[in-house]
Design a protein around this motif. Structure first.
Motif, PDB file in Angstrom:
ATOM      1  N   UNK A 412       0.804  -1.422   0.219  1.00  0.00           N
ATOM      2  CA  UNK A 412       0.239   0.056   0.223  1.00  0.00           C
ATOM      3  C   UNK A 412       0.556   1.751   0.223  1.00  0.00           C
ATOM      4  N   UNK A 413       0.312   2.402  -0.719  1.00  0.00           N
ATOM      5  CA  UNK A 413       1.277   3.554  -0.687  1.00  0.00           C
ATOM      6  C   UNK A 413       0.191   4.730  -0.105  1.00  0.00           C
ATOM      7  N   UNK A 414       0.529   6.029  -0.438  1.00  0.00           N
ATOM      8  CA  UNK A 414      -0.362   6.806  -0.508  1.00  0.00           C
ATOM      9  C   UNK A 414      -0.583   7.347  -0.778  1.00  0.00           C
ATOM     10  N   UNK A 415      -1.939   7.757  -1.679  1.00  0.00           N
ATOM     11  CA  UNK A 415      -1.762   7.849  -2.824  1.00  0.00           C
ATOM     12  C   UNK A 415      -3.527   7.132  -3.404  1.00  0.00           C
ATOM     13  N   UNK A 416      -3.254   5.887  -2.569  1.00  0.00           N
ATOM     14  CA  UNK A 416      -3.984   4.274  -3.091  1.00  0.00           C
ATOM     15  C   UNK A 416      -5.614   4.857  -2.682  1.00  0.00           C
ATOM     16  N   UNK A 417      -6.479   4.233  -2.961  1.00  0.00           N
ATOM     17  CA  UNK A 417      -7.756   4.611  -2.739  1.00  0.00           C
ATOM     18  C   UNK A 417      -8.646   3.057  -2.223  1.00  0.00           C
ATOM     19  N   UNK A 418      -8.770   2.785  -1.400  1.00  0.00           N
ATOM     20  CA  UNK A 418      -9.012   1.009  -0.653  1.00  0.00           C
ATOM     21  C   UNK A 418     -10.514   1.003  -1.522  1.00  0.00           C
ATOM     22  N   UNK A 419     -10.835   0.168  -1.850  1.00  0.00           N
ATOM     23  CA  UNK A 419     -11.755  -0.261  -2.299  1.00  0.00           C
ATOM     24  C   UNK A 419     -12.850  -1.315  -2.074  1.00  0.00           C
ATOM     25  N   UNK A 420     -12.078  -2.718  -1.545  1.00  0.00           N
ATOM     26  CA  UNK A 420     -11.924  -3.591  -0.927  1.00  0.00           C
ATOM     27  C   UNK A 420     -10.766  -3.938  -0.633  1.00  0.00           C
ATOM     28  N   UNK A 421     -11.114  -4.637   0.520  1.00  0.00           N
ATOM     29  CA  UNK A 421     -10.984  -5.911   1.603  1.00  0.00           C
ATOM     30  C   UNK A 421     -11.705  -7.239   2.252  1.00  0.00           C
ATOM     31  N   UNK A 422     -10.917  -7.642   0.671  1.00  0.00           N
ATOM     32  CA  UNK A 422     -11.369  -9.113   1.139  1.00  0.00           C
ATOM     33  C   UNK A 422     -12.961  -9.776   0.951  1.00  0.00           C
ATOM     34  N   UNK A 423     -12.692  -9.023  -0.642  1.00  0.00           N
ATOM     35  CA  UNK A 423     -14.055  -9.269  -1.028  1.00  0.00           C
ATOM     36  C   UNK A 423     -15.309  -8.430  -0.513  1.00  0.00           C
ATOM     37  N   UNK A 424     -15.097  -7.247   0.349  1.00  0.00           N
ATOM     38  CA  UNK A 424     -15.940  -6.846   1.172  1.00  0.00           C
ATOM     39  C   UNK A 424     -15.904  -5.514   0.714  1.00  0.00           C
ATOM     40  N   UNK A 425     -16.758  -5.011  -0.211  1.00  0.00           N
ATOM     41  CA  UNK A 425     -16.004  -3.084  -0.405  1.00  0.00           C
ATOM     42  C   UNK A 425     -16.465  -1.902   1.142  1.00  0.00           C
ATOM     43  N   UNK A 426     -15.085  -1.288   0.866  1.00  0.00           N
ATOM     44  CA  UNK A 426     -15.328  -0.151   1.415  1.00  0.00           C
ATOM     45  C   UNK A 426     -15.434   0.804   1.695  1.00  0.00           C
TER      46      UNK A 426
END
Length: 460
Positions: A412-426
């Motif tokens: 992970x890096x600054x600026x990344x947009x997290x869409x999902x973790x282990x198939x669950x939307x964030x």
């Protein structure tokens, strides 16, 4: 009326009431010198010597055509001192100097030398990487020579200019040329940099941060870049217009450490020939808006997608970068009159220039050591974060603002947009914080990085 009075009246009638801009009319005028202008302006142009410490890696395989590539990260690092040089302009008698950001970036020590050889230590008080400008304050300085600003909107192609700086570190040098072009830019709305005056006055390495002055010795721009394949001047140099420089200096004088530029909250593009024909315009002009954030000051003023912004405060805007430049020159808190076209009709709106709003609140969180993503710092996306990380207007959810430890090792890096973790939307930082407490050993994180979807997989 006497003969003398008649002659005086005739002379006055033939004399222009305002100054004329014209080419030399005689051999005498051609022989005139710019020396008085240089004597007045040059004392306010300084040489800047910056020292920075960088970590360099020394490898025993350096220079080997095979092993150097194979073991590029092999070997110990050690600090190495680098020196750079540039130029600057004194804009306040108490020791305020403006230069380019790249001249003093990451400098650990800055020395400023005046034309009369006086030396001062300097500290950066405002840094603006986007516009490549930095404002320095000289220690224990007073009663210094100052270069006055000229309204850069009044500059025309063909105006005579002088470039003053320290090329190649050989000492202060003056070169002469003309303004070759206005509004040189190639940047999309939302960035704000890339708007220049072009000149054929010789600009070389070391001239960066120096002054571009007019024939009256007033500051027209700050020399910043050249187009060259050899590294030397080819007569295509660029300067940051003085109106933007003045806005940056004003914020530095008010105590700001970062330049706060107005937020447009729009996406758009320059109207070219094909677009102008489809829009029914007689000539290509303006910027057509394709998207507006709901909180955009232009949306609040009534503008919609498809509108074509023609002018701001009476000045033409023919590219997104020029639009942002006009706004930045006005500053946060000011208003601007936007002339635009909608369905062939000319309309005007008053737009209040604002900073990117912190709405919704960032809700910044840092995940602790008891989580699978220890060292991760996240925040909820809002217009302020969009501006900081150059995100598209439709961006939403959670953005990475810092990554250390396990989070950095996961990729992970600054600026990344997290869409999902282990198939669950964030959708929010709280969602990410909850998901990170899962005891799963296998992890899949879906992100957007610079607009591109990526999937990170790891085991713990």
């Amino acid at each position: 009326m006497t003969r003398l009075a008649i002659l005086l009246a005739a002379a006055l009638a033939a004399t222009p009431l305002v100054a004329e801009t014209r080419p030399p009319a005689s051999q005498v005028e051609i022989g005139l010198s710019f020396a008085p202008v240089v004597k007045a302006a040059a004392p306010a142009v300084v040489n800047i010597y910056a020292t920075r410490v960088v970590e360099s890696r020394f490898s025993p395989f350096a220079g080997d055509p095979f092993f150097d590539r194979l073991f590029r990260d092999f070997g110990a690092t050690r600090p190495e001192v680098q020196n750079s040089l540039g130029s600057g302009v004194i804009v306040a008698a108490n020791g305020l100097v403006v230069s380019n950001h790249h001249v003093v970036e990451a400098a650990t020590e800055i020395t400023v030398v005046l034309q009369d050889r006086r030396e001062y230590r300097a500290q950066v008080v405002l840094a603006d990487k986007v516009n490549d400008l930095a404002v320095l304050r000289l220690e224990d300085a007073a009663d210094l020579p100052v270069l006055p600003f000229r309204d850069s909107d009044g500059v025309e192609v063909g105006d005579l200019v002088l470039a003053i700086g320290n090329p190649f570190g050989i000492g202060q040098t003056v070169s002469m040329g003309i303004i070759s072009a206005l509004a040189r830019s190639s940047i999309a709305v939302g960035d704000g940099h890339g708007y220049f005056l072009q000149t054929d006055a010789a600009i070389n390495p070391g001239n960066s941060g120096g002054a571009l002055v007019d024939a009256d010795g007033r500051l027209v721009g700050i020399n910043t870049a050249i187009l060259s394949q050899s590294g030397g001047s080819n007569g295509v140099g660029f300067a940051i217009p003085s109106n933007l420089v003045r806005a940056v200096v004003a914020q530095a004088e008010s105590g700001a450490t970062r330049f706060q530029r107005p937020w447009a909250g729009v996406q758009g593009q320059a109207v070219d020939g094909a677009l102008s024909e489809s829009l029914g315009l007689t000539v290509p002009e303006g910027v057509i808006l394709s998207e507006l954030h709901p909180a955009s000051p232009f949306a609040v003023a009534g503008l919609k997608p498809g509108d074509v912004v023609i002018r701001l405060d009476g000045a033409p805007v023919n590219s997104p970068a020029e639009m942002i430049f006009r706004m930045s020159s006005r500053g946060v808190g000011a208003t601007t009159e936007a002339d635009y076209l909608r369905d062939g009709k000319s309309l005007t709106a008053t737009v209040r220039l604002i900073a990117p709003p912190e709405d919704p609140p960032r809700d910044t969180r840092r995940l602790g050591p008891d989580t699978a993503l220890a060292g991760l710092e996240i925040a909820r996306i809002n217009p302020a974060l969009m501006a900081e990380h150059d995100l598209p207007l439709q961006a939403a959810g959670t953005i990475v603002t810092g990554a250390e430890g396990w989070a950095a090792q996961a990729g992970l890096q600054p600026g990344d947009v997290i869409l999902g973790i282990n198939g669950r939307p964030m959708a929010t930082p709280a969602d990410v914080a909850t998901a990170a407490t899962d005891r799963s050993r296998s992890w899949t994180i879906d992100i957007l990085r610079q607009g591109q979807p990526l999937r990170l997989r790891f085991r713990i």
